[in-house]
Design a protein around this motif. Sequence first.
Motif, PDB file in Angstrom:
ATOM      1  N   ALA A  59      -0.676   4.396   6.489  1.00 48.96           N
ATOM      2  CA  ALA A  59      -1.593   5.240   7.209  1.00 48.96           C
ATOM      3  C   ALA A  59      -0.804   6.999   7.738  1.00 48.96           C
ATOM      4  O   ALA A  59      -1.123   7.770   7.376  1.00 48.96           O
ATOM      5  CB  ALA A  59      -2.190   4.448   7.938  1.00 48.96           C
ATOM      6  N   GLY A  60       0.735   6.061   8.085  1.00 57.10           N
ATOM      7  CA  GLY A  60       1.405   7.260   8.982  1.00 57.10           C
ATOM      8  C   GLY A  60       1.425   8.076   7.835  1.00 57.10           C
ATOM      9  O   GLY A  60       1.675   8.988   7.748  1.00 57.10           O
ATOM     10  N   ASN A  61       1.807   7.984   6.596  1.00 55.12           N
ATOM     11  CA  ASN A  61       2.223   9.121   5.837  1.00 55.12           C
ATOM     12  C   ASN A  61       0.795   9.503   5.658  1.00 55.12           C
ATOM     13  O   ASN A  61       1.340  10.568   4.680  1.00 55.12           O
ATOM     14  CB  ASN A  61       2.727   8.099   4.707  1.00 55.12           C
ATOM     15  N   VAL A 118      -7.332  -1.834   2.389  1.00 56.20           N
ATOM     16  CA  VAL A 118      -5.803  -1.595   1.867  1.00 56.20           C
ATOM     17  C   VAL A 118      -4.839  -1.362   1.699  1.00 56.20           C
ATOM     18  O   VAL A 118      -3.908  -0.296   0.364  1.00 56.20           O
ATOM     19  CB  VAL A 118      -6.089  -2.209   0.134  1.00 56.20           C
ATOM     20  N   VAL A 119      -4.578  -0.329   3.566  1.00 58.65           N
ATOM     21  CA  VAL A 119      -3.964   0.735   3.477  1.00 58.65           C
ATOM     22  C   VAL A 119      -3.119   0.157   4.680  1.00 58.65           C
ATOM     23  O   VAL A 119      -3.402  -0.095   6.048  1.00 58.65           O
ATOM     24  CB  VAL A 119      -4.285   1.998   4.359  1.00 58.65           C
ATOM     25  N   SER A 124       1.191  -1.374   0.158  1.00 58.90           N
ATOM     26  CA  SER A 124      -0.002   0.026   0.111  1.00 58.90           C
ATOM     27  C   SER A 124       0.597   0.947   0.070  1.00 58.90           C
ATOM     28  O   SER A 124       0.471   2.512  -0.275  1.00 58.90           O
ATOM     29  CB  SER A 124      -0.438  -0.057   1.505  1.00 58.90           C
ATOM     30  N   SER A 125       2.089   1.237   1.057  1.00 58.39           N
ATOM     31  CA  SER A 125       2.923   2.721   0.684  1.00 58.39           C
ATOM     32  C   SER A 125       3.088   2.990  -0.646  1.00 58.39           C
ATOM     33  O   SER A 125       3.547   4.445  -1.024  1.00 58.39           O
ATOM     34  CB  SER A 125       4.477   2.206   1.615  1.00 58.39           C
ATOM     35  N   GLU A 126       3.396   2.016  -1.439  1.00 58.66           N
ATOM     36  CA  GLU A 126       4.043   2.479  -2.990  1.00 58.66           C
ATOM     37  C   GLU A 126       2.112   3.175  -3.410  1.00 58.66           C
ATOM     38  O   GLU A 126       2.511   3.763  -4.216  1.00 58.66           O
ATOM     39  CB  GLU A 126       4.628   1.631  -3.390  1.00 58.66           C
TER      40      GLU A 126
END
Length: 1702
Positions: free
Chosen positions: A103-105, A97-98, A63-65
């Motif tokens: 989420a932090g980002n 899908v996070v 998810s980060s990407e």
Amino acid sequence: MSTSSPEAVKKLLENMQTDLRSLSMECKKKFPPVKEAAESGIVKIKTIAARNTDILAALKENSSEVVQPFLMGCGTKEPKITQLCLAAIQRLMSHEVVSEAAAGNIINMLWQLMENGLEELKLLQTVLVLLTTNTVVHDEVLSKAIVLCFRLHFTKDNITNNTAAATVRQVVTVVFERMVAEDERFKGIVEQQPPVQGNTNRRSVSTLRPSAKDAYMLFQDLCQLVNADAPYWLVGMTEMTRTFGLELLESVLNDFPGVFLQHQEFSFLLKERVCPLVIKLFSPNIKFRQGSSSAASPAPVEKPYFPICMRLLRVVSVLIKHFYSLLVTECEIFLSLLVKFLDGEKPQWLRAVAVESVHRLCVQPHLLRSFCQSYDMKQHSTKVFRDIVNALGSFIQSLFIVPNASTTAVSAPAGGSGSGTQGTAQGGPGTGGVSGNLTTQAAFEYRGTWIPLMTVSVQGSAKATYLEMLDKVEPPSIPEGYAMSVAFSALLDLVRGITSMIERELATEEEAAAEFREAHPDQEWQPQPGAHLVWEEMVSACWCGLLAALSLLLDASTDETATENILKAELTMASLCGRLGLVTPRDAFITAICKASLPPHYALTVLSSNSASLSSKAYSIQGQSVQIISPSSESHQQVVAVGQPLTAQPQGTVVLTAKNIQCMRTLLNLAHCHGAVLGTSWQLVLATLQHLVWILGLKPGVGGALKPGRAVEGPSTVLTTAVMTDLPVISNILSRLFESSQYLDDVSLHHLINALCSLSLEAMEMAYGNNKEPSLFAVAKLLETGLVNMDRIEILWRPLTGHLLEVCQHPNSRMREWGAEALTALIKAGLAYKHDPPLAKNQRLQLLLLNPLKELSNVLHADIRQKQLESVLQILQSQGDSLGPGWPLVLGVIGAIRNDQGESLIRTAFQCLQLVVTDFLPTMPCTCLQIVVDVAGSFGLQNQELNISLTSIGLLWNISDYFFQRGEAITQELEREEEALQKQAQEKGETLNRPFHPAPPFDCLWLCLYAKLGELCVDPRPAVRKSAGQTLFSTIAAHGTLLQQPTWHIVIWKVLFHLLDCVRKSSTTADKEKIESGGGNILIHHSRDTAEKQWAETWVLTLAGVARIFNTRRYLLQQLGDFFEAWEVLLNHIQSAALSKNNEVSLAALKSFQEILQIVTPVKDSDKAGDAFAAMGVPPVLIDPLSASGPGRPLVRSDSLVERLTRYNGAELQAPPPGEESALEDSALWWSAWNTWYRTGTDSTRPPSGPTEKLSFIPSQPFLTALIQIFPALYQHIKANFSMEDLKKLGVILHGAVSVPISSDASPFILPSYTEAVLTSLQEAVLTSLDVLQKAICVGPENLQVMYPAIFEQLLLFVEFSCKPPQYGRMETKHVANAKYNQAEWVALNYVPFAERSLEVVVDLYHKTACHKAVINEQVLQNIIKTLRMPLGLKYACPSESTWKLAVSSLLKVLSIGLPVARQHASSGKFDTMWPELANAFEDFLFTKSTPPDNLSIQEFQKNEAIDVEVVQLISTEILPFANFIPKDFVGQIMAMLNRGSIHSQSPSFTEAEIDVRMREEFSKVCFETLLQFSFSNKVSTPQEGYISRMALSVLLKRSQDVLRRYVEDERLSGRCPLPRQQVTEIIFVLKAISTLMDSLKKTQPENVDGNTWAQVIALYPTLVECITCSSSEVSSALKEALGPFKDFMQPPVSRVQNGES
């Protein structure tokens, strides 16, 4: 469609690719890096989709990407791009899908946007989606997100601010919801939590799970922020408001109470952070005093701030509601604060908000209960619950009392509420006044203060207005009446909540108890004491305040609904107190309702005393005193009725308003629905109702129901139509109220009854001494209550009837009448009710029911007794057949009559008795029959109504008939009963105590009847006595056969003799005063015109009755042991009656005497007279020998006693029943009777001794006759031993009886006329007695014959009466011819016939008995002669001519019998004394001194002369021929007499009158002849006798010579004149004598004649020849006869006689 379904995933992938494309398009020009990132993102997604089956998981991993291109897009700060990116990010989030990192980002990116002030709303939305869709955001990230929201809240944009505020709220909620969810997940796993140490929060957090930790940190920081401290966790906060913080705290506390209760860490926070914070923030409110100038205080006081204050109160409400158990102490402080905020000195808005808060508490009864348990019930603790209630109360009071004006200045800045209120208050009443026709607004009004009432919340929910004004910064203005309305609702809700809660719990407890009892019937149910204590404490704590407030409100209320609610509250409280058994509060509430029902200041002692005790308790609330306010009088209420107060003294009128009526209905409702718990306060309720009913003029009707009274009560009662329509309803409810008493339990019912009784007592007190209409409410309601509780009447009967009995004795007639009405109605209903078991089987109940009826008999008022008796009559008519054991009581009532009661009462009672006797004797227990007898007797004895007395005697006769007919059945039942009683007595060791005990029970019944009749026989009224006497003797006669022999003993001694004693006593002491004819038209016959005479009749009847019983039951009685004593007693009674100074009694006594001697046989049944009388219930009258005679009737002698005696003796020849012969002839009895007869005779015939003026009593002829008539019969039985002594006694009595004179007014009846020679019955009886005697002697043994002389003596005494009537003492008696009939003189009887009859008897008897030794020895003949001498001597002087004629003939008869006897016994000398008597008798008779009456005719004279001649002939035939057996002297006397008779010598000196005395020529001739015959008889026994006769002859001849010579001379001298008649008679006599002599000489033997005699005879011849010349023809013819015999001398005699010797 779920987010994980293949279609959704496919869609997501498509959307993402689309988003990335769009992004790359937008950034193509300006932001190439972004474009690139976007494109690589598309490839990435495709790759993921191609490689992975679980696409979502793969997406999340990367998810980060995946998110990166979008984050970069946001970084561009280009609005369009930013919006697109945020939407894409949200889509990802929503599909979860996070990852955490992503989420932090995202959060960081959002933070930048926020700082740049971009897309603020979108930011908030994104944060919200991020936090709500999943739980990936934790800790610092989370705190950052929250801070972001807070920061957005404080932007310049209003919309953003509001949205941010909402988001913050939601986020806070989410945090806590996560924690709750986490707890759910770990619920099964028990963790070992390290104990919390110390109070630092740092260490405590370590124990919490992640979500919990977040929540903890968040909550802790919120507290920090509100307290204006730096947050620990929410780093980056720039600003914060207290209001918002408080709101957040409130929502967390409200929404997640579980978190705080389950986790110690959180609890700790509450205690350590929240509470101190709240208390701190409250301080300005606490210190602030409205109206105190700030200058006075050393430091400026911080003013209360509405928003915070209001929010604080909300927080407090939540704390109290949810965390009360954790924060006991803190809550105590909060609650105390709340109470303080209600204070009058606080600003209006503060008070309003505080009231709202209090209201919130009031709708939570369980909370209130907890307060009570935690504070009020603990020692040394504030009484919080009580204070709350009291605060509410004083708050309401202060609204009325505190003048609003003073608050204006201070509170104007705070919203100017004061002046507004004031204005409206002034306008209130005015507008109300103007628009009277409109519907007025609901309001309270008290002493000029007018407060409108608004609808603030639905009942039972505290919907606050001001606590919800979260947007207001300034305090709002409070409309007038708002606070009041809230407080009012709070009060009502409080009451409703508490009562319904406690009642629910009570109900469950009762159910449990019932189940327990079913399961364990033998054990006691033990409730938990704790619960009860709490309930009681709650009520105790709140009731004073509630009552004070409610009473005030009730008084002030002008709205019907409000009033209704207040009343309902008071009612439920009263009922609850009742159920919990709290008497004081219960009574207080009830008193309040009662007072409100009555007009203001109405004097009602029950209430005032009660409220006095209350108002003395003033409740202090923090120095404020809560007083129970007295009602204000100026109430603006609609008046619906005007009436009179119920007081002893008449007062003015009072008015009732609609509210009074409404309260009354509540009161009725209370009593109706909660009667069971009222207990003693029934008194208050009923007293009030009574007064209301009185004022409304309701009066009791049938059955005790109250009906609107007539307008009779005077003009003072005025009812409006409104109330008129209500009245029937009220009266109906009233009735239903008492009907519902049937559902009360026994104790409550008793309370109700007691209350009614004491009410009634007051009404009675009030009704004393005046005749005003009394209040009958209580009595009527007692009746109603009794009637509906018939099924358990036993438990209330005694108090109920006991009281009604008192009412019945009340002097006020109306009161009494109702008391009696109620009592009798109850008794009748009780008897008619179908009890279970039925009355017939439940004797105790029946007696219980009837007992009051009996008690009524002790009431002296006639109207009550009338009522009582009427109801007895009704009971008899309806329940008579089933009274059974109740009979004694009923009969007791009927019989409880007294003479001081009027006739009508007695009449009613008597009707009852008649009904009983005619219809119910067979149905009542036989043991009651005796009571019936007693009762009937008591009616006989009452003296008010004679007819009833007489009829009741008739009833007694009917009763006796009933006994007779049902004898066997009665005997059996009584004997069974007797056995039972005997057994009981033996068990108790007592003796059986009943009247006439030894006799068998059935006989006792008879004895009671007889005893009652006996009492009536001595009643003061003659008619009653007569009737009772007749009935008594008839019943004994008719039914005596049923009695057993020993019982007769009691009848004789205890009944009959006792009665005789009483009657005798009364008769002898009776008044002799004349009774005036009563009642004008009733005439009293003279024979009954004194009490004495009336008693005499009774005595007669009684004695006759007893005698008849002795006669008819003789055989039975003689078998009793003491018959002789009884006989003696009876004889004694007869004697005393016979000697009584009343003719009627004495005569009747003798009839009775005759009867018991069985001279009279009782009338046989076959006699018609007897039957006729018996049919009429009159005892048969004895048809006895004397029944016809009596005062005023001549004595009819239908047959002589002698005949009757022969009949009697004949009857006696029929043999009596075997074995009883001896009994009849029991000589002791007869001698006893003889003694009685003798004493009676002696006493009654004894002449008075003293001077005659005091003459007391002289027995009547019929009496004496009867007395003497008894003797012959009596004699038959005693003749065997009848002695001389007895004969003498008899003689005395006979003589006495005959001597008694009669009164002049009776003489015509006794003596039909003086001239008739008739014997009176008495005289006849006397002779009969002697006759019986002499007959008995005649046939009797020798020794009896000595009695002859005595009988002669007696008879001769009677003979003397002819000449010498007997003297009765020294009494003056007149000759009957001279008596005046109408004067009370005494008349001597004509004794001549009697004496003559006696003489005949003497002659007759002598005829039979002349030769008896006794007659000879006792010189009876001499006595007879001696007695006859008197009439013979008197001759013409005798009272009656017949007497001496009879005497002569008797003498002749007697002598013809007696002389031969005398000659026979000459030698014995027993007759020596007789001869001189006889000579004297002859002399007295033949030469009587009395002259014949002048009117004697020649024929009569010749007849009389013939009698004289007969005597001389007797001498010549019976005496002279037997001269040699007779004393010489006697013969001499006889000769002298004959001599004297032969020449009728003429006295030389005679007067003209005597010349006419006729000569007894025939007599002289006979004398002469006899003399001559005797002279010449050759039987001369002695020379002496011859000498006497010769002497006599010569004297005679010489006298003849003289007479003749004198005649010749006189004749010559007289010349033509005839000689006196006497001389002519004399000469004729002499001539006749000579011729007689010549005859005698012719007959005699010549040798018997003396020569001298011849010489003398021859010497007469010349003288005779000389007489030839006489002129009298009579003399000539006599001379012719005299000369004729001389022819015999013409021849010379055959033999010569010389010197008289042959």
